[in-house]
Design a protein around this motif. Structure first.
Motif, PDB file in Angstrom:
ATOM      1  N   SER A  85       0.857  -1.188   0.000  1.00 21.31           N
ATOM      2  CA  SER A  85       0.000   0.000   0.000  1.00 21.31           C
ATOM      3  C   SER A  85       0.887   1.229   0.000  1.00 21.31           C
ATOM      4  O   SER A  85       1.866   1.301   0.749  1.00 21.31           O
ATOM      5  CB  SER A  85      -0.902  -0.005   1.232  1.00 21.31           C
ATOM      6  OG  SER A  85      -1.732  -1.151   1.212  1.00 21.31           O
ATOM      7  N   VAL A  86       0.544   2.205  -0.853  1.00 25.40           N
ATOM      8  CA  VAL A  86       1.398   3.374  -1.067  1.00 25.40           C
ATOM      9  C   VAL A  86       0.588   4.649  -0.907  1.00 25.40           C
ATOM     10  O   VAL A  86      -0.575   4.713  -1.323  1.00 25.40           O
ATOM     11  CB  VAL A  86       2.018   3.342  -2.489  1.00 25.40           C
ATOM     12  CG1 VAL A  86       2.865   4.578  -2.758  1.00 25.40           C
ATOM     13  CG2 VAL A  86       2.846   2.079  -2.682  1.00 25.40           C
ATOM     14  N   CYS A 144       7.910   1.964   5.289  1.00 23.28           N
ATOM     15  CA  CYS A 144       8.896   2.932   4.808  1.00 23.28           C
ATOM     16  C   CYS A 144       8.224   4.302   4.652  1.00 23.28           C
ATOM     17  O   CYS A 144       7.162   4.405   4.034  1.00 23.28           O
ATOM     18  CB  CYS A 144       9.483   2.491   3.468  1.00 23.28           C
ATOM     19  SG  CYS A 144      10.735   3.627   2.827  1.00 23.28           S
ATOM     20  N   ILE A 145       8.859   5.333   5.223  1.00 27.74           N
ATOM     21  CA  ILE A 145       8.364   6.701   5.108  1.00 27.74           C
ATOM     22  C   ILE A 145       9.532   7.602   4.732  1.00 27.74           C
ATOM     23  O   ILE A 145      10.534   7.654   5.450  1.00 27.74           O
ATOM     24  CB  ILE A 145       7.732   7.188   6.430  1.00 27.74           C
ATOM     25  CG1 ILE A 145       6.591   6.269   6.854  1.00 27.74           C
ATOM     26  CG2 ILE A 145       7.264   8.644   6.279  1.00 27.74           C
ATOM     27  CD1 ILE A 145       6.030   6.547   8.245  1.00 27.74           C
ATOM     28  N   VAL A 204       5.909  13.710   0.534  1.00 24.22           N
ATOM     29  CA  VAL A 204       6.023  12.509   1.353  1.00 24.22           C
ATOM     30  C   VAL A 204       5.646  11.298   0.511  1.00 24.22           C
ATOM     31  O   VAL A 204       4.735  11.358  -0.309  1.00 24.22           O
ATOM     32  CB  VAL A 204       5.141  12.598   2.633  1.00 24.22           C
ATOM     33  CG1 VAL A 204       3.679  12.733   2.292  1.00 24.22           C
ATOM     34  CG2 VAL A 204       5.368  11.413   3.553  1.00 24.22           C
ATOM     35  N   VAL A 205       6.395  10.214   0.705  1.00 25.31           N
ATOM     36  CA  VAL A 205       6.075   8.933   0.078  1.00 25.31           C
ATOM     37  C   VAL A 205       6.171   7.876   1.172  1.00 25.31           C
ATOM     38  O   VAL A 205       7.179   7.797   1.877  1.00 25.31           O
ATOM     39  CB  VAL A 205       7.032   8.575  -1.082  1.00 25.31           C
ATOM     40  CG1 VAL A 205       6.666   7.219  -1.678  1.00 25.31           C
ATOM     41  CG2 VAL A 205       7.024   9.655  -2.152  1.00 25.31           C
ATOM     42  N   MET A 206       5.115   7.100   1.319  1.00 26.72           N
ATOM     43  CA  MET A 206       5.167   5.998   2.283  1.00 26.72           C
ATOM     44  C   MET A 206       4.587   4.742   1.670  1.00 26.72           C
ATOM     45  O   MET A 206       3.722   4.814   0.789  1.00 26.72           O
ATOM     46  CB  MET A 206       4.503   6.360   3.610  1.00 26.72           C
ATOM     47  CG  MET A 206       3.055   6.728   3.567  1.00 26.72           C
ATOM     48  SD  MET A 206       2.360   7.017   5.227  1.00 26.72           S
ATOM     49  CE  MET A 206       3.116   8.532   5.686  1.00 26.72           C
ATOM     50  N   ALA A 207       5.112   3.616   2.135  1.00 29.17           N
ATOM     51  CA  ALA A 207       4.626   2.317   1.671  1.00 29.17           C
ATOM     52  C   ALA A 207       4.659   1.332   2.829  1.00 29.17           C
ATOM     53  O   ALA A 207       5.546   1.411   3.696  1.00 29.17           O
ATOM     54  CB  ALA A 207       5.472   1.802   0.512  1.00 29.17           C
ATOM     55  N   ILE A 208       3.702   0.435   2.824  1.00 26.77           N
ATOM     56  CA  ILE A 208       3.596  -0.600   3.858  1.00 26.77           C
ATOM     57  C   ILE A 208       3.271  -1.917   3.157  1.00 26.77           C
ATOM     58  O   ILE A 208       2.351  -1.976   2.338  1.00 26.77           O
ATOM     59  CB  ILE A 208       2.492  -0.268   4.878  1.00 26.77           C
ATOM     60  CG1 ILE A 208       2.817   1.044   5.614  1.00 26.77           C
ATOM     61  CG2 ILE A 208       2.287  -1.421   5.851  1.00 26.77           C
ATOM     62  CD1 ILE A 208       1.733   1.533   6.554  1.00 26.77           C
ATOM     63  N   SER A 209       4.019  -2.954   3.498  1.00 26.94           N
ATOM     64  CA  SER A 209       3.719  -4.274   2.932  1.00 26.94           C
ATOM     65  C   SER A 209       2.985  -5.134   3.957  1.00 26.94           C
ATOM     66  O   SER A 209       3.236  -5.047   5.161  1.00 26.94           O
ATOM     67  CB  SER A 209       4.999  -4.967   2.462  1.00 26.94           C
ATOM     68  OG  SER A 209       5.934  -5.092   3.510  1.00 26.94           O
ATOM     69  N   SER A 210       2.069  -5.939   3.417  1.00 31.80           N
ATOM     70  CA  SER A 210       1.270  -6.825   4.253  1.00 31.80           C
ATOM     71  C   SER A 210       0.832  -8.018   3.401  1.00 31.80           C
ATOM     72  O   SER A 210       0.798  -7.926   2.178  1.00 31.80           O
ATOM     73  CB  SER A 210       0.043  -6.084   4.810  1.00 31.80           C
ATOM     74  OG  SER A 210      -0.719  -5.521   3.765  1.00 31.80           O
TER      75      SER A 210
END
Length: 157
Positions: A34-35, A84-85, A99-105
């Motif tokens: 998710s980004v 990651c942020i 800002v760029v953020m990503a989360i893996s799940s």
């Protein structure tokens, strides 16, 4: 052997790479990344056109707040793997990512909910300030309405 969770935080005066952020959280254990990309938008304020933002931060405290945010996200959504942020500092012109953020799940729902929560909490707790710069060469510091100390008291933009 299980891949340990990773938290990656970076403040940068350089252009942010969405691909770098996505790559840093990618994992064969996860079916979802998710980004969120927050970009500087062109806006009109009292007849003046926004041409960019100037960001400043209390950098040591930002790192601490991002670590606390990641821990809170993991407590609420235990399936999250990597977070990651990356956030810009200095001058960010209209159209560029702030800002760029990503989360893996493993599955999308947890990651999507976590990324939405992370954006709100980042704005509420990280000591990062922005100043709007206008085409008139005037500028104005802006308040994050999500901050508990905000005059506007919790409204979102």
């Amino acid at each position: 052997m299980a891949e340990p969770p990773r938290d990656i935080f970076r403040l940068s005066r350089d252009w942010l790479s969405v691909q770098e952020v996505v790559d840093s959280v990618s994992s064969s254990r996860c079916g979802a990344v998710s980004v969120f990309i927050g970009a500087t938008r062109e806006d009109q304020v009292e007849g003046r056109k926004v041409i960019g933002l100037q960001y400043e931060a209390y950098e040591a405290m930002v790192q601490s707040e991002l670590s606390r945010l990641a821990a809170a996200l993991r407590a609420r959504w235990p399936s999250l793997l990597h977070i990651c942020i990356h956030h810009r500092l200095g001058w960010v012109k209209v159209g560029e990512a702030s800002v760029v953020m990503a989360i893996s799940s493993p599955h999308r729902l947890d990651g999507q909910e976590a990324i939405q929560h992370a954006v709100t909490q980042l704005k509420a707790s990280a000591p990062i300030w922005k100043k709007e710069v206008y085409n008139t060469q005037e500028s104005s510091w802006k308040e994050n309405s999500e901050c508990s100390w905000s005059q506007r008291g919790g409204a979102s933009d």
